[in-house]
Design an enzyme around this catalytic site. Structure first.
Site, mmCIF file in Angstrom:
data_model
loop_
_atom_site.group_PDB
_atom_site.id
_atom_site.type_symbol
_atom_site.label_atom_id
_atom_site.label_comp_id
_atom_site.label_asym_id
_atom_site.label_seq_id
_atom_site.Cartn_x
_atom_site.Cartn_y
_atom_site.Cartn_z
ATOM 1 N N HIS A 264 0.765 -1.261 -0.031
ATOM 2 C CA HIS A 264 0.007 -0.048 0.034
ATOM 3 C C HIS A 264 0.711 1.338 0.118
ATOM 4 C CE1 HIS A 264 -2.468 3.432 1.636
ATOM 5 N NE2 HIS A 264 -3.359 2.706 1.236
ATOM 6 N N CYS A 265 1.835 1.123 0.730
ATOM 7 C CA CYS A 265 2.677 2.645 0.790
ATOM 8 C C CYS A 265 3.296 3.057 -0.156
ATOM 9 C CB CYS A 265 3.515 2.246 2.131
ATOM 10 S SG CYS A 265 2.917 1.644 3.590
ATOM 11 N N LEU A 266 4.391 2.425 -0.925
ATOM 12 C CA LEU A 266 5.363 3.101 -1.893
ATOM 13 C C LEU A 266 4.424 3.507 -3.213
ATOM 14 C CD1 LEU A 266 8.798 1.827 -1.354
ATOM 15 C CD2 LEU A 266 7.328 3.560 0.168
#
Length: 424
Positions: A264-266
């Site tokens: 999800h983050c990068l």
């Protein structure tokens, strides 16, 4: 308004962030209602089945047996909470932030919000989300006033799936509130769950801190990815150069090339910051846009390298048997969200390749095109492939088997060696 002792906790969203938090809250002695709108996910939890690597079946079983953890798809499970934590997804839709899940969770919690309660947002979003959006949804749905009748704050999640060194409990927790009373309530809650809290002046700073963390990684990984592409054309071993640079004890932090970024983050979070800057200031966040462009096209570069390898062997890609090792975006996890391996598989299928994939940790079947055959990484399967691609370096894969039996390997993680191996 005074902070009441916490006993009843709602965790809204039982995914990679919410479920570990719920387990920690149970371990701290709280009564936890885990609310998730997905009834299938709830049934799995009720049956004692954990779908998150950081929560073992034993830990889940202990929480259920304690009677202090109640997973539910019924919104009435939120009734009577002292603290509610929003841990739902914040995806991108057509390149734009999608806060639909945060809004739905906020409006649901608003129906059960009572004076003295605390609501905390952990879902990643752009600076201003808590004070401009969540506050309004809670006030509209409850008739109560934030800061006067109830507490509101933001504490970004810092979950790193599969990391045994830094867990939810041992990673410092950034905390914030819309006023001093809210900050105190938020900090009181997390003090019993984590080893250390770090207070900031408002939710905006906490929201930005999370985006800074992920944008920092995103940009530096993009730098290494671009260096890997240029280094090969220049005849320079970029991996060896990175090793050498990493010996500097100050002023350098190691990042490595790879087939792309996932989770999800990068692939998502930095775009929230870029969108906010452009929407509010009318300016472009060029670092984020450049990193997005480089990292999102790394799967295309991987496929180009495979085409070159096949050409050297006088084979067309159409009809060639290609084995992908690893579907997860990260080593030793089963998380295939936004994984570059999915893009690699899709591109190869479009070119007519016979694509087979091995990943013992990714159990979800919907992540792949049905035309991709799921297999085990046996010596026979490795030997039968025209090309093997190491996309995720799970410990479960045998480097010896790959090195001994593969005709050619493109190693995107630099974990293999031998005359039949090329690194990214």
């Amino acid at each position: 308004m005074r902070c009441a002792p916490v006993s009843a906790v709602v965790v809204a969203g039982l995914g990679y962030v919410g479920l570990p938090l719920a387990m920690r809250a149970v371990a701290a002695g709280h009564e936890v209602a885990g609310y998730d709108a997905d009834p299938v996910r709830v049934k799995r939890l009720e049956a004692g089945e954990s779908y998150v690597e950081d929560v073992s079946a034993l830990e889940l079983a202990a929480a259920l047996e304690s009677g202090r953890f109640r997973p539910s798809a019924d919104a009435d499970a939120c009734d009577g909470f002292d603290v509610a934590v929003i841990t739902v997804p914040t995806p991108l839709r057509d390149g734009l932030p999608d806060l639909a899940c945060v809004e739905a969770a906020s409006r649901t919690l608003a129906r059960y919000l009572r004076p003295g309660a605390t609501v905390i947002v952990e879902s990643t979003s752009y600076p201003g989300t808590t004070q401009e959006q969540v506050l309004t949804w809670l006030e509209d749905g409850s008739g109560l006033i934030a800061g006067t009748d109830f507490h509101l704050g933001y504490s970004p999640e810092r979950i790193d799936p599969g990391n045994r060194g830094w867990t939810l409990a041992t990673t410092p927790k950034i905390v914030s509130g819309i006023d001093t009373g809210s900050l105190a309530a938020v900090e009181d809650f997390y003090t019993g769950i984590v080893d250390r809290t770090v207070a900031v002046s408002s939710p905006r700073e906490a929201e930005l801190a999370k985006l800074i963390e992920n944008t920092f990684r995103h940009v530096n990984i993009a730098l290494m990815n671009e260096l890997a592409m240029f280094g090969r054309e220049l005849g320079v071993n970029v991996w060896e150069a990175i090793d050498a640079a990493s010996t500097k004890p100050f002023g350098f932090m190691r990042f490595s090339p790879g087939p792309g970024v996932g989770g999800h983050c990068l692939p998502i979070d930095p775009s929230y910051l870029s969108w906010r800057v452009e929407r509010t200031l009318g300016q472009r966040f060029r670092f984020v846009e450049l990193a997005n462009d480089i990292n999102s096209h790394m799967p295309d570069y991987v496929v180009r390298r495979l085409l070159l390898a096949l050409n050297r062997r006088g084979r067309p890609v159409s009809g060639s048997r290609i084995l992908l090792l690893g579907l997860a975006y990260k080593k030793n996890t089963g998380d295939a969200r936004e994984s570059p391996a999915i893009r690699v598989a899709d591109l190869l299928l479009q070119m007519g390749a016979v694509v087979r994939a091995a990943d013992p940790l990714v159990t979800e079947t919907a992540v792949l095109d049905p035309a991709v055959t799921r297999v085990e990484s046996t010596p026979e399967e490795i030997a039968a492939a025209d090309l093997v691609v190491m996309l995720t370096d799970h410990d479960a894969f045998s480097a010896a088997d790959v090195g001994r039996h593969a005709r050619y390997v493109l190693d995107c993680r630099r974990v293999l060696s031998g005359p039949n191996v090329e690194t990214l």
